[in-house]
Scaffold this motif. Structure first.
Motif, PDB file in Angstrom:
ATOM      1  N   LYS A 146       0.856  -1.190   0.000  1.00  0.00           N
ATOM      2  CA  LYS A 146       0.000   0.000   0.000  1.00  0.00           C
ATOM      3  C   LYS A 146       0.888   1.235   0.000  1.00  0.00           C
ATOM      4  O   LYS A 146       1.569   1.469   0.997  1.00  0.00           O
ATOM      5  CB  LYS A 146      -0.900   0.011   1.230  1.00  0.00           C
ATOM      6  N   TRP A 147       0.978   2.103  -1.044  1.00  0.00           N
ATOM      7  CA  TRP A 147       0.329   1.928  -2.312  1.00  0.00           C
ATOM      8  C   TRP A 147       1.335   2.214  -3.412  1.00  0.00           C
ATOM      9  O   TRP A 147       1.233   3.186  -4.120  1.00  0.00           O
ATOM     10  CB  TRP A 147      -0.869   2.885  -2.444  1.00  0.00           C
ATOM     11  N   GLN A 148       2.325   1.390  -3.497  1.00  0.00           N
ATOM     12  CA  GLN A 148       3.303   1.499  -4.574  1.00  0.00           C
ATOM     13  C   GLN A 148       4.022   0.170  -4.776  1.00  0.00           C
ATOM     14  O   GLN A 148       3.654  -0.831  -4.173  1.00  0.00           O
ATOM     15  CB  GLN A 148       4.318   2.629  -4.318  1.00  0.00           C
ATOM     16  N   TRP A 149       5.002   0.203  -5.675  1.00  0.00           N
ATOM     17  CA  TRP A 149       5.720  -1.018  -6.040  1.00  0.00           C
ATOM     18  C   TRP A 149       7.197  -0.899  -5.686  1.00  0.00           C
ATOM     19  O   TRP A 149       7.765   0.191  -5.727  1.00  0.00           O
ATOM     20  CB  TRP A 149       5.620  -1.263  -7.543  1.00  0.00           C
ATOM     21  N   THR A 150       7.807  -2.039  -5.353  1.00  0.00           N
ATOM     22  CA  THR A 150       9.256  -2.102  -5.187  1.00  0.00           C
ATOM     23  C   THR A 150       9.768  -3.220  -6.091  1.00  0.00           C
ATOM     24  O   THR A 150       9.195  -4.309  -6.114  1.00  0.00           O
ATOM     25  CB  THR A 150       9.615  -2.390  -3.711  1.00  0.00           C
ATOM     26  N   ARG A 185       5.112 -10.508  -4.528  1.00  0.00           N
ATOM     27  CA  ARG A 185       4.958 -10.576  -3.074  1.00  0.00           C
ATOM     28  C   ARG A 185       4.165  -9.374  -2.581  1.00  0.00           C
ATOM     29  O   ARG A 185       4.308  -8.271  -3.105  1.00  0.00           O
ATOM     30  CB  ARG A 185       6.338 -10.551  -2.388  1.00  0.00           C
ATOM     31  N   SER A 186       3.359  -9.608  -1.544  1.00  0.00           N
ATOM     32  CA  SER A 186       2.643  -8.496  -0.916  1.00  0.00           C
ATOM     33  C   SER A 186       2.701  -8.635   0.594  1.00  0.00           C
ATOM     34  O   SER A 186       2.462  -9.720   1.122  1.00  0.00           O
ATOM     35  CB  SER A 186       1.180  -8.482  -1.357  1.00  0.00           C
ATOM     36  N   PRO A 187       3.029  -7.542   1.307  1.00  0.00           N
ATOM     37  CA  PRO A 187       3.028  -7.607   2.770  1.00  0.00           C
ATOM     38  C   PRO A 187       1.665  -7.257   3.366  1.00  0.00           C
ATOM     39  O   PRO A 187       1.463  -7.399   4.567  1.00  0.00           O
ATOM     40  CB  PRO A 187       4.060  -6.549   3.158  1.00  0.00           C
ATOM     41  N   ASP A 188       0.730  -6.752   2.552  1.00  0.00           N
ATOM     42  CA  ASP A 188      -0.515  -6.272   3.165  1.00  0.00           C
ATOM     43  C   ASP A 188      -1.775  -6.864   2.525  1.00  0.00           C
ATOM     44  O   ASP A 188      -2.346  -7.813   3.038  1.00  0.00           O
ATOM     45  CB  ASP A 188      -0.563  -4.737   3.172  1.00  0.00           C
ATOM     46  N   ASP A 203      -2.471 -11.652  -9.821  1.00  0.00           N
ATOM     47  CA  ASP A 203      -2.691 -11.182  -8.456  1.00  0.00           C
ATOM     48  C   ASP A 203      -1.413 -11.301  -7.627  1.00  0.00           C
ATOM     49  O   ASP A 203      -0.650 -12.256  -7.783  1.00  0.00           O
ATOM     50  CB  ASP A 203      -3.801 -12.005  -7.790  1.00  0.00           C
ATOM     51  N   VAL A 204      -1.227 -10.314  -6.752  1.00  0.00           N
ATOM     52  CA  VAL A 204      -0.120 -10.327  -5.795  1.00  0.00           C
ATOM     53  C   VAL A 204      -0.774 -10.548  -4.436  1.00  0.00           C
ATOM     54  O   VAL A 204      -1.388  -9.636  -3.886  1.00  0.00           O
ATOM     55  CB  VAL A 204       0.645  -8.988  -5.827  1.00  0.00           C
ATOM     56  N   VAL A 205      -0.679 -11.772  -3.934  1.00  0.00           N
ATOM     57  CA  VAL A 205      -1.470 -12.165  -2.769  1.00  0.00           C
ATOM     58  C   VAL A 205      -0.562 -12.334  -1.561  1.00  0.00           C
ATOM     59  O   VAL A 205       0.443 -13.046  -1.647  1.00  0.00           O
ATOM     60  CB  VAL A 205      -2.211 -13.499  -3.051  1.00  0.00           C
ATOM     61  N   PRO A 206      -0.899 -11.670  -0.423  1.00  0.00           N
ATOM     62  CA  PRO A 206      -0.058 -11.841   0.763  1.00  0.00           C
ATOM     63  C   PRO A 206       0.013 -13.317   1.165  1.00  0.00           C
ATOM     64  O   PRO A 206      -1.009 -14.010   1.161  1.00  0.00           O
ATOM     65  CB  PRO A 206      -0.755 -11.003   1.843  1.00  0.00           C
ATOM     66  N   ILE A 278      11.841  -9.279   2.841  1.00  0.00           N
ATOM     67  CA  ILE A 278      10.586  -9.992   2.592  1.00  0.00           C
ATOM     68  C   ILE A 278      10.566 -11.255   3.438  1.00  0.00           C
ATOM     69  O   ILE A 278      11.527 -12.026   3.430  1.00  0.00           O
ATOM     70  CB  ILE A 278      10.480 -10.364   1.103  1.00  0.00           C
ATOM     71  N   ASN A 279       9.494 -11.441   4.170  1.00  0.00           N
ATOM     72  CA  ASN A 279       9.382 -12.662   4.976  1.00  0.00           C
ATOM     73  C   ASN A 279       8.816 -13.775   4.107  1.00  0.00           C
ATOM     74  O   ASN A 279       7.618 -13.981   4.035  1.00  0.00           O
ATOM     75  CB  ASN A 279       8.492 -12.401   6.190  1.00  0.00           C
ATOM     76  N   ASP A 280       9.723 -14.485   3.444  1.00  0.00           N
ATOM     77  CA  ASP A 280       9.288 -15.490   2.480  1.00  0.00           C
ATOM     78  C   ASP A 280       8.883 -16.809   3.126  1.00  0.00           C
ATOM     79  O   ASP A 280       8.348 -17.687   2.466  1.00  0.00           O
ATOM     80  CB  ASP A 280      10.399 -15.752   1.454  1.00  0.00           C
TER      81      ASP A 280
END
Ligand SMILES: [Cu+2]
Length: 286
Positions: A146-150, A185-188, A203-206, A278-280
């Protein structure tokens, strides 16, 4: 009223004359599907610049042609039949047909066959578009937050990254004619990583390790965005994709690696989570 209906015969003749015309329309449409030069020929799709996207474009064109063929026949029947078989004089009662079992069976079964054909083609093309090369040339770890990309990319044993903000749209730089894997990857919340010119998105799903691969075929700048309504500033989740030559790509990575603000040991989440790794390990769903 007798057995002989001159009007009906004339109607049937006209129908016979119309058949080659319908055939011609179908043929013209089918031929136009082979070309992808204009937006009309692509049925509104943008110019597609990935190998995977080409298959999706052809599925789109084929579906339109099939739908138009069915549409033209259906429109011709809806408009044509009442005209061809209309009452032509006051003392004539047009033939009254109530049941026609073969036609009823046909128009029950044929739509089912069409649905099966569309479904089978979609599955076939999806399998091609999602084919996974176990050794991609470049792996980009894309984080939607929320609300951009890395965008994280490995470079000489380190990780280099760019992270967008609400005011600053990030660039995703990738080389042309190489297989690029996007690890999503998504953290949120759920986002969706898509580039219209690539005809690919996902989709980028937490907690989920989604990924897809593209092979860009043309150097250029393309717009990308989040395709999943993810919250208040969803509309700001824009990014630019720059497809460059291999030499330009290496120069870009070297440049990025010079700046400590863009270098880390591991891929980072970015955004308001700053440079958290990132917590993979969370949720193994692959
Ligand atoms: Cu989003």
């Amino acid at each position: 009223m007798g057995w002989w209906h001159p009007e009906r015969t004339r109607g049937a003749q006209r129908l016979r004359r119309a058949t080659p015309l319908a055939g011609f329309v179908v043929l013209a449409l089918a031929l136009s599907g082979c070309s992808t030069d204009t937006q009309w020929e692509r049925f509104g799709m943008p110019e597609i610049t990935t190998k995977q996207g080409e298959h999706i474009l052809h599925l789109w064109q084929g579906s339109w042609i099939a739908a138009l063929v069915v549409g033209v026949i259906t429109w011709a029947l809806i408009i044509g039949v009442p005209l061809w078989f209309r009452r032509r004089s006051d003392d004539e009662v047009p033939v009254q047909t109530r049941y026609n079992l073969p036609i009823e069976i046909f128009y029950t079964i044929f739509p089912v066959i069409m649905v099966i054909a569309f479904f089978a083609q979609t599955v076939r093309v999806q399998n091609i578009a999602l084919e996974h090369d176990p050794e991609p040339d470049v792996v980009v770890t894309v984080v939607g937050q929320k609300w951009q990309w890395t965008f994280n990319q490995p470079y000489e044993g380190e990780n280099v990254f760019v992270s967008g903000t609400g005011e600053d749209i990030p660039d995703l730089v990738i080389p042309v004619d190489k297989t690029i894997e996007f690890q999503l990857r998504s953290p949120d919340v759920i986002h969706n990583f898509g580039i219209p010119a690539f005809a690919m998105r996902m989709d980028v799903v937490p907690g989920n390790k989604n990924s897809y691969q593209v092979t860009p075929t043309e150097v250029g700048d393309y717009a990308g965005k989040c395709y999943e309504l993810c919250g208040a500033y969803h509309s700001r989740m824009l990014f630019n994709v720059k497809v460059v030559s291999e030499a330009d790509y290496q120069a870009y990575l070297a440049d990025l690696a010079e700046d400590p603000g863009h270098v880390s040991d591991e891929p980072v989440v970015g955004g308001k989570y700053a440079d958290e790794p990132i917590n993979d390990d969370e949720g193994e769903h692959e």
